[in-house]
Enzyme design. Structure first.
Site, mmCIF file in Angstrom:
data_model
loop_
_atom_site.group_PDB
_atom_site.id
_atom_site.type_symbol
_atom_site.label_atom_id
_atom_site.label_comp_id
_atom_site.label_asym_id
_atom_site.label_seq_id
_atom_site.Cartn_x
_atom_site.Cartn_y
_atom_site.Cartn_z
ATOM 1 N N LYS A 102 0.829 13.831 3.507
ATOM 2 C CA LYS A 102 0.625 14.107 2.070
ATOM 3 C C LYS A 102 0.174 15.546 1.840
ATOM 4 C CE LYS A 102 -0.332 9.275 0.970
ATOM 5 N NZ LYS A 102 -0.504 8.718 2.332
HETATM 6 O O1 LIG Z 1 1.313 5.255 -2.310
HETATM 7 C C1 LIG Z 1 0.983 5.213 -1.124
HETATM 8 C C2 LIG Z 1 1.268 6.223 -0.226
HETATM 9 C C3 LIG Z 1 0.925 6.068 1.087
HETATM 10 N N1 LIG Z 1 0.290 4.967 1.527
HETATM 11 C C4 LIG Z 1 -0.025 4.867 2.975
HETATM 12 O O2 LIG Z 1 0.736 3.786 3.524
HETATM 13 C C5 LIG Z 1 -0.064 3.053 4.441
HETATM 14 C C6 LIG Z 1 -0.264 1.649 3.932
HETATM 15 O O3 LIG Z 1 -0.909 0.861 4.885
HETATM 16 P P1 LIG Z 1 -1.040 -0.745 4.763
HETATM 17 O O4 LIG Z 1 -1.927 -1.110 5.890
HETATM 18 O O5 LIG Z 1 0.349 -1.326 4.925
HETATM 19 O O6 LIG Z 1 -1.623 -1.028 3.441
HETATM 20 C C7 LIG Z 1 -1.347 3.836 4.597
HETATM 21 O O7 LIG Z 1 -1.193 4.758 5.663
HETATM 22 C C8 LIG Z 1 -1.479 4.595 3.295
HETATM 23 O O8 LIG Z 1 -2.192 5.800 3.431
HETATM 24 C C9 LIG Z 1 0.001 3.968 0.650
HETATM 25 O O9 LIG Z 1 -0.581 2.923 1.001
HETATM 26 N N2 LIG Z 1 0.360 4.111 -0.660
#
Ligand SMILES: O=c1ccn([C@@H]2O[C@H](COP(=O)(O)O)[C@@H](O)[C@H]2O)c(=O)[nH]1
Length: 289
Positions: A102
């Site tokens: 990001k």
């Molecule tokens: O809008 C967003 C952008 C990035 N993320 C990232 O994705 C994963 C989600 O992890 P889970 O364990 O599947 O919830 C995490 O690395 C976030 O930083 C997001 O969730 N939403």
């Protein structure tokens, strides 16, 4: 005469990976609680074991792996060394790697971020990187240009999966458009004419109740939010409708909790990929061109 072939664009490589390996991105998020659940130490050695286990279990079968940079950065240079090896190993096993970092800054600093993630000679070169547009979409230009040259891609935050995102992303600008709509329109412009899929994607959470902007950007949509954040496979056609085939559904904790056994990780990933592929069949245009 140069024998260097132009790199294949990320969008085409991603289309192929999603079609042949199934519509799934597994996030590599070594949360402290997961290290503990896996019986690993909260240090670089524990991080290394965790990451290596995930890469060895999944990189030759899932379409995309998405390391979350923050969990590696917290261990300093030793963590970054683990990340470098994971990126290289995952790519050589055939997975596409999206670095979830990001990044977003003024243009001159974006040039340095582009050099870090989108220059093929860099230790952290990835197939794509996530970018933040909140210093203005135009400030991302050095990364967009570098990605195009390298055959890499980007995913720009548009409608994120967290509820707080709406405060910024749904704010309406002086041109009457919401911030997210302007970001998506700018991406559509970058992808104009690209086939089979552009390389300039958006991040759009699968947790949205309704997408508030046109998602038809002729590029991929990275969709976190499945599993731990509450979205289910059925949300893929519901949220994304006609562009569901261009979605890269992303699951981190809900797969990682099935470790540390490689068989457990693989079967959790397969279950998600199968459920998502089945859900895609009910999306508008499924089975068509
Ligand atoms: O809008 C967003 C952008 C990035 N993320 C990232 O994705 C994963 C989600 O992890 P889970 O364990 O599947 O919830 C995490 O690395 C976030 O930083 C997001 O969730 N939403």
């Amino acid at each position: 005469m140069s024998t260097d072939a132009a790199p294949l664009p990320f969008g085409g490589r991603l289309r192929d990976a999603l079609d042949t390996r199934g519509p799934l991105c597994v996030g590599i998020d070594p949360h402290p609680s997961l290290l503990a659940d896996w019986g690993l130490a909260q240090d670089a050695a524990g991080l290394e074991r965790f990451t290596r286990t995930v890469v060895e279990a999944l990189a030759d079968s899932v379409a995309v792996l998405k390391p979350q940079s923050a969990f590696f950065e917290r261990f300093g240079s030793a963590g970054i060394a683990v990340l470098e090896r994971a990126v290289a190993d995952a790519r050589s096993a055939g997975a596409l790697v999206v670095m979830d970092a990001k990044r977003g800054d003024i243009g001159s600093t974006m040039t340095a971020y582009a050099a870090a993630y989108l220059d093929p000679s860099a230790p952290l070169f990835c197939d794509a990187v996530t970018l933040s547009p909140y210093l203005g979409f135009g400030s991302l230009r050095p990364a967009l240009d570098r990605a195009r040259e390298a055959g890499a891609g980007v995913f720009v935050l548009a409608l994120t999966s967290n509820p707080e995102g709406a405060q910024v992303q749904r704010a309406v600008g002086t041109d009457g458009r919401a911030v997210a709509a302007a970001v998506l329109a700018a991406l559509a412009e970058e992808n104009r004419g690209a086939e089979p899929l552009g390389s300039f994607g958006a991040v759009v959470g699968a947790t949205l109740t309704a997408p508030s902007a046109d998602l038809a950007v002729n590029g991929p949509l990275l969709a976190p939010g499945f599993g731990a954040q509450g979205a289910t496979a059925g949300d893929l056609p519901r949220v994304f409708g006609a562009v569901a085939r261009n979605v890269v559904p992303s699951v981190s904790r809900d797969v990682l909790r099935a470790g540390p056994s490689a068989a457990g990780l693989l079967s959790a990933a397969r279950r998600w990929a199968d459920d998502l592929a089945q859900a895609l069949e009910s999306a508008p245009g499924a089975g068509g061109a």
